[in-house]
Design an enzyme around this catalytic site. Structure first.
Site, mmCIF file in Angstrom:
data_model
loop_
_atom_site.group_PDB
_atom_site.id
_atom_site.type_symbol
_atom_site.label_atom_id
_atom_site.label_comp_id
_atom_site.label_asym_id
_atom_site.label_seq_id
_atom_site.Cartn_x
_atom_site.Cartn_y
_atom_site.Cartn_z
ATOM 1 N N GLU A 208 47.039 51.444 42.131
ATOM 2 C CA GLU A 208 47.000 50.909 40.768
ATOM 3 C C GLU A 208 47.967 51.611 39.819
ATOM 4 O O GLU A 208 47.899 51.426 38.609
ATOM 5 C CB GLU A 208 45.575 51.005 40.223
ATOM 6 C CG GLU A 208 44.601 50.304 41.162
ATOM 7 C CD GLU A 208 43.249 50.067 40.558
ATOM 8 O OE1 GLU A 208 42.902 50.756 39.588
ATOM 9 O OE2 GLU A 208 42.555 49.186 41.059
ATOM 10 N N LYS A 337 34.846 40.112 38.619
ATOM 11 C CA LYS A 337 35.983 39.867 39.526
ATOM 12 C C LYS A 337 35.791 38.487 40.118
ATOM 13 O O LYS A 337 34.898 38.289 40.963
ATOM 14 C CB LYS A 337 35.971 40.886 40.661
ATOM 15 C CG LYS A 337 36.355 42.317 40.306
ATOM 16 C CD LYS A 337 36.084 43.225 41.512
ATOM 17 C CE LYS A 337 36.798 44.560 41.404
ATOM 18 N NZ LYS A 337 36.324 45.501 42.465
HETATM 19 P P1 PGA Z 1 39.287 46.674 44.930
HETATM 20 O O1 PGA Z 1 39.098 47.989 44.057
HETATM 21 O O2 PGA Z 1 40.011 45.676 44.154
HETATM 22 O O3 PGA Z 1 40.032 47.172 46.145
HETATM 23 O O4 PGA Z 1 37.897 46.193 45.285
HETATM 24 C C1 PGA Z 1 38.829 47.989 42.708
HETATM 25 C C2 PGA Z 1 37.412 48.411 42.378
HETATM 26 O O5 PGA Z 1 36.646 48.908 43.238
HETATM 27 O O6 PGA Z 1 36.985 48.267 41.237
HETATM 28 ZN ZN ZN Z 2 34.910 49.290 41.663
#
Ligand code: PGA
Ligand code: ZN
Length: 425
Positions: A208, A337
């Site tokens: 990130e 998400k």
């Molecule tokens: P991921 O990680 O997108 O690989 O799931 C981000 C998170 O855990 O918030």
């Molecule tokens: Zn997370």
């Protein structure tokens, strides 16, 4: 002649995410004239209960290809969706969910369904001649605080830190653009501090864009370095700290213990450690402090720590798991998400359920991101008040850049969530 809002074509294709793994891009054409396009993100630190991401297996792209999902879009979903009115988001999402027919979208793939779902929303907004955030909500006006992942560990980096993200939030900024400026100044200053104390390899970044100081094992060392950078710039009153522990990924199911800083520790010891962190640092938010099935532990932390506790792997943006969480008082915020659940309308349901129950909502990227910017529009469209999308590189900064545009477009109507990020108004 087709009606002005009729979907006339849907096309999926295989593209690359920021880690150069395959993902999906979907085009939805309206009236043969207006294009809505969306790219699908992918996780690495995934929750067990996420919707199914369809991958091809076999040799091609080491098994990560998405040609089957492309095929499902072009041969199965497209014929059902073409001819429909693009503004019927919920009806079209429902249609795809029924076409799939499984609990977790295992037949067509959550990645296939989500790509079409998001491209439909983009196409609807474009055919109405408005931005996606305004299409989501006519009253959208809150610019989120950026939750900046400055030091990385866990599954997203090659560092020795067990917690995944050691974040800073510029809550005291007056506007989003000021928050981004202050956040990036801290990022540069932190780079100098880390390079001096932990060596120049600290400046290698994780997935990130956050730093990865070699030899750093203790999250308190990460916080100390971040606070030093903040203090050097005179911003100590303007920033708070936050964490994504991603605790499922250092939990040992067989023993019920956590492997933390090189030792096996109990759940109680980990919870006591959080208490100590909250009393010694300006720590205002912890995501996934415990493993993904420990609803009772999440409830105890929400009751006792008096800060934001976010469920990511715990809730997986799934209203059923969130409902269970609300009943138990587990956590007090939802990590949002969209690809965890696999359609825009189901994700919006989860967000609305969270708001109605006084839970906060943090709109989040995945580690496998693309240059697409719909995430920024969703954050403003939900008036969510918080977004996390890493710190550097274009797949992250594209979201911040989009938010800067939105801030400008909203003009005096824009409001920065700031210190009220948990329940902005
Ligand atoms: P991921 O990680 O997108 O690989 O799931 C981000 C998170 O855990 O918030
Ligand atoms: Zn997370």
């Amino acid at each position: 002649m087709a009606n002005k809002f009729e979907i006339t074509a849907v096309k999926g294709r295989e593209i690359l995410d920021c880690r150069s793994y395959p993902t999906l891009q979907v085009d939805v054409w309206v009236n043969d004239a207006v294009l809505g396009r969306a790219n699908v993100p992918c996780g690495r630190s995934t929750g067990t209960n996420e919707a199914y991401e369809l991958r091809d297996g076999g040799k091609r792209y080491s098994g990560f290809g998405v040609r089957k999902a492309v095929d499902n879009i072009n041969r199965i979903i497209a014929p059902e969706v073409v001819g429909e009115d693009v503004r019927n988001q919920r009806k079209l999402d429902q249609l795809m969910i029924e076409l799939d027919g499984t609990e977790n979208k295992a037949k067509l793939g959550a990645n296939a369904i989500l790509g079409v779902s998001l491209a439909i929303a983009q196409a609807a907004a474009s055919s109405l001649g408005i931005s996606l955030y305004k299409y989501i909500d006519v009253n959208a006006h809150i610019l989120p605080v950026p939750v900046l992942d400055l030091i990385e560990g866990g599954k997203l980096a090659a560092s020795e830190l067990d917690f995944q993200e050691h974040q800073v939030i510029p809550v005291g900024a007056k506007s989003f653009s000021e928050a981004i400026r202050m956040g990036m100044e801290v990022y540069y200053e932190l780079g100098n501090i880390l390079a001096e104390k932990w060596g120049k390899h600290s400046l290698n970044v994780g997935v990130e864009g956050g730093y990865t100081p070699p030899g750093m094992k203790d999250p308190r060392e990460a916080f100390d370095a971040e606070l030093l950078a903040i203090q050097k710039l005179g911003y100590e009153d303007e920033f708070v700290l936050s964490l994504d522990c991603a605790a499922s990924h250092f939990y040992i199911r067989e023993t019920g213990k956590y492997v933390f800083m090189g030792k096996e520790i109990t759940r109680k010891e980990l919870m006591d450690f959080y208490k100590e962190l909250v009393s010694s640092y300006p720590l205002q938010s912890i995501e996934d402090p415990l493993q993904e099935e420990d609803f009772d532990g999440f409830a105890e932390l929400a009751r006792t720590l008096n800060i934001q506790i976010i469920g990511d792997d715990l809730f997986v943006t799934n209203i059923n798991r969130l409902r269970k969480g609300v009943e138990k008082g587990a956590a007090n915020a939802l990590l949002f998400k969209v690809n965890q659940i696999g359609s825009l309308s189901e994700a919006l349901d989860a967000a609305q359920f969270a708001f109605r129950n006084s839970y906060g909502v943090q709109v989040s990227e995945r580690s496998g991101q693309t240059e697409d910017t719909w995430l920024a529009d969703l954050a403003v469209g939900l008036n969510a008040g918080q977004i996390k999308t890493g710190v550097a590189r274009s797949e992250r900064t594209s979201k911040y850049n989009r938010l800067l545009q939105i801030e400008e477009e909203l003009g005096s109507a824009a409001k920065y969530a700031g210190r009220e990020f948990r329940q902005p108004f």
